[in-house]
Design a protein around this motif. Structure first.
Motif, PDB file in Angstrom:
ATOM      1  N   ARG A 105       0.823  -1.222   0.000  1.00  0.00           N
ATOM      2  CA  ARG A 105       0.000   0.000   0.000  1.00  0.00           C
ATOM      3  C   ARG A 105       0.850   1.264   0.000  1.00  0.00           C
ATOM      4  N   THR A 106       2.103   1.134  -0.450  1.00  0.00           N
ATOM      5  CA  THR A 106       2.966   2.310  -0.594  1.00  0.00           C
ATOM      6  C   THR A 106       2.962   2.727  -2.062  1.00  0.00           C
ATOM      7  N   VAL A 107       3.704   3.756  -2.387  1.00  0.00           N
ATOM      8  CA  VAL A 107       3.769   4.231  -3.776  1.00  0.00           C
ATOM      9  C   VAL A 107       4.556   3.218  -4.609  1.00  0.00           C
ATOM     10  N   ILE A 108       3.903   2.687  -5.621  1.00  0.00           N
ATOM     11  CA  ILE A 108       4.512   1.710  -6.522  1.00  0.00           C
ATOM     12  C   ILE A 108       4.277   2.194  -7.942  1.00  0.00           C
ATOM     13  N   VAL A 109       5.351   2.298  -8.724  1.00  0.00           N
ATOM     14  CA  VAL A 109       5.237   2.863 -10.070  1.00  0.00           C
ATOM     15  C   VAL A 109       5.452   1.833 -11.175  1.00  0.00           C
ATOM     16  N   VAL A 110       5.828   0.620 -10.830  1.00  0.00           N
ATOM     17  CA  VAL A 110       6.027  -0.411 -11.856  1.00  0.00           C
ATOM     18  C   VAL A 110       4.733  -1.204 -12.022  1.00  0.00           C
ATOM     19  N   PRO A 111       4.463  -1.678 -13.247  1.00  0.00           N
ATOM     20  CA  PRO A 111       3.214  -2.409 -13.485  1.00  0.00           C
ATOM     21  C   PRO A 111       3.206  -3.792 -12.823  1.00  0.00           C
ATOM     22  N   ARG A 135       2.948 -11.119  -8.301  1.00  0.00           N
ATOM     23  CA  ARG A 135       4.291 -10.968  -7.721  1.00  0.00           C
ATOM     24  C   ARG A 135       4.426  -9.653  -6.961  1.00  0.00           C
ATOM     25  N   PRO A 136       5.169  -9.686  -5.847  1.00  0.00           N
ATOM     26  CA  PRO A 136       5.444  -8.434  -5.122  1.00  0.00           C
ATOM     27  C   PRO A 136       6.213  -7.456  -6.018  1.00  0.00           C
ATOM     28  N   ARG A 137       5.835  -6.189  -5.951  1.00  0.00           N
ATOM     29  CA  ARG A 137       6.477  -5.176  -6.797  1.00  0.00           C
ATOM     30  C   ARG A 137       7.378  -4.263  -5.975  1.00  0.00           C
ATOM     31  N   PRO A 138       8.507  -3.856  -6.548  1.00  0.00           N
ATOM     32  CA  PRO A 138       9.357  -2.876  -5.863  1.00  0.00           C
ATOM     33  C   PRO A 138       8.576  -1.578  -5.662  1.00  0.00           C
ATOM     34  N   ASN A 139       8.745  -0.967  -4.497  1.00  0.00           N
ATOM     35  CA  ASN A 139       8.067   0.304  -4.260  1.00  0.00           C
ATOM     36  C   ASN A 139       9.039   1.464  -4.497  1.00  0.00           C
ATOM     37  N   LEU A 140       8.470   2.660  -4.620  1.00  0.00           N
ATOM     38  CA  LEU A 140       9.270   3.846  -4.925  1.00  0.00           C
ATOM     39  C   LEU A 140      10.302   4.126  -3.837  1.00  0.00           C
ATOM     40  N   HIS A 173      12.077   2.118  -2.089  1.00  0.00           N
ATOM     41  CA  HIS A 173      13.284   1.317  -2.283  1.00  0.00           C
ATOM     42  C   HIS A 173      13.965   1.599  -3.618  1.00  0.00           C
ATOM     43  N   MET A 174      13.200   2.027  -4.617  1.00  0.00           N
ATOM     44  CA  MET A 174      13.830   2.412  -5.877  1.00  0.00           C
ATOM     45  C   MET A 174      14.719   3.636  -5.671  1.00  0.00           C
ATOM     46  N   VAL A 175      14.266   4.590  -4.857  1.00  0.00           N
ATOM     47  CA  VAL A 175      15.078   5.774  -4.535  1.00  0.00           C
ATOM     48  C   VAL A 175      16.316   5.348  -3.759  1.00  0.00           C
ATOM     49  N   LEU A 176      16.136   4.487  -2.768  1.00  0.00           N
ATOM     50  CA  LEU A 176      17.269   4.004  -1.976  1.00  0.00           C
ATOM     51  C   LEU A 176      18.304   3.320  -2.861  1.00  0.00           C
ATOM     52  N   HIS A 177      17.854   2.449  -3.742  1.00  0.00           N
ATOM     53  CA  HIS A 177      18.792   1.738  -4.617  1.00  0.00           C
ATOM     54  C   HIS A 177      19.514   2.697  -5.554  1.00  0.00           C
ATOM     55  N   ALA A 178      18.828   3.720  -6.026  1.00  0.00           N
ATOM     56  CA  ALA A 178      19.480   4.711  -6.891  1.00  0.00           C
ATOM     57  C   ALA A 178      20.563   5.472  -6.122  1.00  0.00           C
ATOM     58  N   LEU A 179      20.268   5.837  -4.873  1.00  0.00           N
ATOM     59  CA  LEU A 179      21.271   6.541  -4.056  1.00  0.00           C
ATOM     60  C   LEU A 179      22.499   5.667  -3.794  1.00  0.00           C
ATOM     61  N   VAL A 180      22.261   4.407  -3.444  1.00  0.00           N
ATOM     62  CA  VAL A 180      23.375   3.500  -3.143  1.00  0.00           C
ATOM     63  C   VAL A 180      24.190   3.223  -4.402  1.00  0.00           C
ATOM     64  N   LEU A 181      23.517   3.024  -5.532  1.00  0.00           N
ATOM     65  CA  LEU A 181      24.239   2.796  -6.790  1.00  0.00           C
ATOM     66  C   LEU A 181      25.065   4.026  -7.160  1.00  0.00           C
ATOM     67  N   ALA A 182      24.486   5.212  -7.018  1.00  0.00           N
ATOM     68  CA  ALA A 182      25.235   6.443  -7.313  1.00  0.00           C
ATOM     69  C   ALA A 182      26.453   6.553  -6.400  1.00  0.00           C
ATOM     70  N   ALA A 183      26.302   6.216  -5.120  1.00  0.00           N
ATOM     71  CA  ALA A 183      27.430   6.266  -4.190  1.00  0.00           C
ATOM     72  C   ALA A 183      28.523   5.293  -4.605  1.00  0.00           C
ATOM     73  N   ALA A 184      28.141   4.103  -5.038  1.00  0.00           N
ATOM     74  CA  ALA A 184      29.134   3.111  -5.466  1.00  0.00           C
ATOM     75  C   ALA A 184      29.893   3.596  -6.701  1.00  0.00           C
ATOM     76  N   VAL A 185      29.167   4.097  -7.686  1.00  0.00           N
ATOM     77  CA  VAL A 185      29.800   4.558  -8.931  1.00  0.00           C
ATOM     78  C   VAL A 185      30.737   5.729  -8.647  1.00  0.00           C
ATOM     79  N   VAL A 186      30.254   6.712  -7.898  1.00  0.00           N
ATOM     80  CA  VAL A 186      31.095   7.875  -7.595  1.00  0.00           C
ATOM     81  C   VAL A 186      32.281   7.451  -6.728  1.00  0.00           C
ATOM     82  N   GLY A 187      32.075   6.503  -5.836  1.00  0.00           N
ATOM     83  CA  GLY A 187      33.173   5.991  -5.018  1.00  0.00           C
ATOM     84  C   GLY A 187      34.266   5.339  -5.850  1.00  0.00           C
ATOM     85  N   PHE A 188      33.859   4.516  -6.814  1.00  0.00           N
ATOM     86  CA  PHE A 188      34.840   3.889  -7.697  1.00  0.00           C
ATOM     87  C   PHE A 188      35.600   4.938  -8.507  1.00  0.00           C
ATOM     88  N   LEU A 189      34.879   5.935  -9.002  1.00  0.00           N
ATOM     89  CA  LEU A 189      35.526   7.012  -9.756  1.00  0.00           C
ATOM     90  C   LEU A 189      36.502   7.791  -8.872  1.00  0.00           C
TER      91      LEU A 189
END
Length: 156
Positions: A117-123, A128-133, A135-151
């Motif tokens: 019952r949270t915000v979900i933007v994927v069809p 099947r359980p759907r990723p919610n917004l 956690h999508m924001v969280l994953h984007a932040l963590v991925l950005a941190a990893a990429v910038v960290g490697f750089l």
């Protein structure tokens, strides 16, 4: 760039802690999780998610690029774990073994109770359980941190 990587790691960790403990409905639904589940999630995952910031800061202070790589590698593992937890059940119908560790419920049950019952933007894909917004924001932040960290590691 190293400061940006550290800031992204800290931002992702703060976002995680806040969205786990503070009711921001409809972005999250903390009332669907028990206090023990929320506490366990923060106490286990919070320090793990903060460790890369510590390693990146040490790497910068000691001029050790390999330490920044280790920190960024941990950050990458965190995001891969999150993607496996959320996207494998959604896209492939496969639940990772740690999805509900120690809760006594299935991922589908936990998802229905805490995230459905949270915000979900994927069809929908069947039931099947759907990723919610949240956690999508969280994953984007963590991925950005990893990429910038490697750089940043390549510039130490």
């Amino acid at each position: 760039m190293l400061i940006t990587a550290i800031a992204l790691v800290i931002l992702a960790d703060l976002y995680f802690v806040i969205t786990t403990l503070v009711d921001l409905r409809p972005l999250n639904n903390i009332t669907g999780a028990t206090p023990a589940e929320r506490r366990t999630e923060v106490l286990i995952n919070g320090p793990i998610m903060l460790l890369p910031a510590v390693l990146l800061a040490l790497a910068g202070g000691l001029r050790l690029p390999w330490l920044a790589m280790v920190g960024s590698g941990i950050e990458l593992l965190v995001v891969l774990g999150g993607i496996a937890l959320w996207w494998l059940p959604y896209l492939a119908g496969v639940t990772v073994p740690w999805a509900t560790a120690g809760t006594g419920s299935s991922w589908a049950e936990m998802h229905a109770r805490t995230y459905a019952r949270t915000v979900i933007v994927v069809p929908r894909i069947g039931d099947r359980p759907r990723p919610n917004l949240e956690h999508m924001v969280l994953h984007a932040l963590v991925l950005a941190a990893a990429v910038v960290g490697f750089l940043a590691a390549t510039r130490l």
